[in-house]
Design an enzyme around this catalytic site. Structure first.
Site, short mmCIF file in Angstrom:
data_model
loop_
_atom_site.label_atom_id
_atom_site.label_comp_id
_atom_site.label_asym_id
_atom_site.label_seq_id
_atom_site.Cartn_x
_atom_site.Cartn_y
_atom_site.Cartn_z
CD GLN A 1 -5.99 -34.33 11.11
OE1 GLN A 1 -6.42 -33.95 10.02
NE2 GLN A 1 -6.79 -34.83 12.05
CD GLU B 1 -8.21 -45.00 16.99
OE1 GLU B 1 -8.40 -45.81 16.06
OE2 GLU B 1 -8.65 -43.83 16.97
CG ASP C 1 -10.61 -36.19 14.00
OD1 ASP C 1 -11.41 -36.15 13.04
OD2 ASP C 1 -9.39 -36.06 13.87
CB CYS D 1 1.79 -34.55 -7.18
SG CYS D 1 0.32 -34.18 -6.18
CB CYS E 1 -4.78 -36.53 -11.73
SG CYS E 1 -4.44 -36.93 -10.01
CB CYS F 1 -13.18 -35.40 7.48
SG CYS F 1 -13.79 -37.06 7.84
#
Length: 410
Positions: free
Chosen positions: A244, A294, A340, A138, A59, A366
């Site tokens: 998130q 946005e 972000d 998982c 995986c 990120c």
């Protein structure tokens, strides 16, 4: 041939030097281990090595389950420190990594495939390949999502709209699991009835659908409202909406962003870029007026509706920030800017930030590579790193999120 792992690479592979001087990147190895590259085969395991969980290896969701959490967290902190150092901040104050616990991830994009015998494979792609590891469990996902694995297989096996391949996007909202199916066939009346019965049986307020290749979604079954709360504000997210990854990661990001704000007056304004559904907008609105930009129309509509309903001090604005970044003039008069950006970073917006009169920029990243590139321009513009917080939302992966507070002036 035997080599020694010298360090960990950005993708989570061990790095070694071959006898000819070439660098080797060997998966599932750890610093200090003696390794035979073919395989690779670990000859002398590190004391930091721990037993991985089922599905590790095939995986691609986790690449570092074999590493104990303390050194793993230190490595992620060092990645953030290195990115900031490359940008010109060698002494940036980097906090310890905020590591989210197992079984808390509330979002999953699962690949689904039909085998020739009609059975269904459901899971994550293999690392660096197209194969799909059929998951029985998982240890990263919330158990409420894992509990849907087998029912989803049964559902898809008998669904005519699912022919050969698709995806199942699961979001665990406050109202329950929310499912978006992207399939390679059009859903008919019988499919919709089957999905409505599945939703009722398994407590899903909504199931939406869309083409496997293409954009757009439609509601296929809705038994009740969908909602998620940000700082007490209830938002109705569109199908497959970005969240998130974990509640704990979200809380760590919100805390670091709010801690990074300057002292605010009663009339202070904050500009927010890439606001999404309002994860940060609503906490920020408790401190000052927020202008939230946005690009996704569905997200802007959900954010705006929630802000109006709750009376939050948020002005939601739809804008493609890649094609139309804010100008220097538009940035004037704000006490702080919070952004972000997506994985690619904010290359289009950073030049205007650097030239503006802004004294506080809070960057939620990120991608350490994009962060280093963008932060380099902020360094040249006289910003300093006031604080930096690494956040490990994607447990046992090589991904790293961070909140970096840039300040200049007094």
């Amino acid at each position: 041939m035997q080599v020694t792992i010298e360090a960990m690479g950005a993708a989570g592979d061990g790095i070694a030097t071959a006898p000819d001087g070439n660098r080797l990147y060997l998966p599932y190895t750890l610093p200090g281990e003696a390794v035979r590259p073919d395989g690779p085969i670990v000859l002398s395991p590190s004391p930091e090595r721990v037993a991985p969980l089922p599905h590790f290896g095939p995986c691609g969701g986790c690449v570092l389950q074999h590493w104990a959490i303390p050194p793993y967290a230190d490595w992620k902190r060092a990645r953030l420190a290195e990115a900031l150092s490359r940008a010109g901040f060698p002494d940036a104050p980097v906090a310890p990594t905020r590591v989210t616990p197992p079984a808390t991830r509330r979002r999953a994009d699962l690949a689904v495939r039909r085998r020739p015998d009609g059975s269904v494979v459901l899971g994550f792609h293999a690392r660096g390949g197209a194969a799909v590891e059929d998951l029985s469990t998982c240890h990263v996902l919330d158990p409420a999502l894992v509990a849907l694995f087998e029912p989803l297989r049964t559902l898809l096996r008998g669904l005519p709209a699912f022919r050969r391949e698709g995806s199942a996007v699961l979001n665990l909202l406050d109202s329950g699991p929310d499912l978006l199916l992207r399939l390679d066939g059009p859903p008919g009346v019988a499919d919709r009835a089957t999905l409505a019965a599945f939703a009722a049986r398994h407590g899903l307020p909504r199931i939406a659908g869309g083409p496997l290749k293409g954009q757009g979604t439609e509601t296929l079954a809705q038994l009740g409202p969908v909602s998620i709360a940000f700082a007490g504000a209830s938002v109705a997210p569109p199908p497959g909406a970005f969240l998130q990854a974990t509640p704990q990661g979200e809380a760590a990001i919100v805390e670091a962003v709010l801690d990074g704000l300057p002292k605010l007056t009663g009339k202070a304004r904050i500009v927010e870029l890439h606001a999404g559904l309002g994860t940060l907008s609503f906490p920020l609105a408790a401190k000052a007026r927020v202008i939230a930009y946005e690009g996704a129309p569905e997200a802007v509509a959900a954010l705006d509706a929630a802000a109006r309903r709750g009376g939050a001090k948020i002005q939601a604005v739809r804008r493609d920030l890649v094609r139309q970044p804010l100008s220097v003039k538009e940035l004037e008069g704000h006490a702080a800017l919070v952004l972000d950006p997506p994985f690619a970073g904010a290359a289009e917006q950073i030049p205007a930030l650097a030239k503006s009169t802004l004294s506080r920029v809070i960057y939620v990243s990120c991608n350490p590579v994009a962060l280093a590139r963008d932060a380099k321009l902020l360094h040249a513009a006289g910003f300093r790193v006031q604080q930096a917080t690494p956040v490990d939302q994607f447990l046992w992966s090589a991904q790293l999120e961070a909140v970096v507070v840039f300040a200049r002036g007094k």
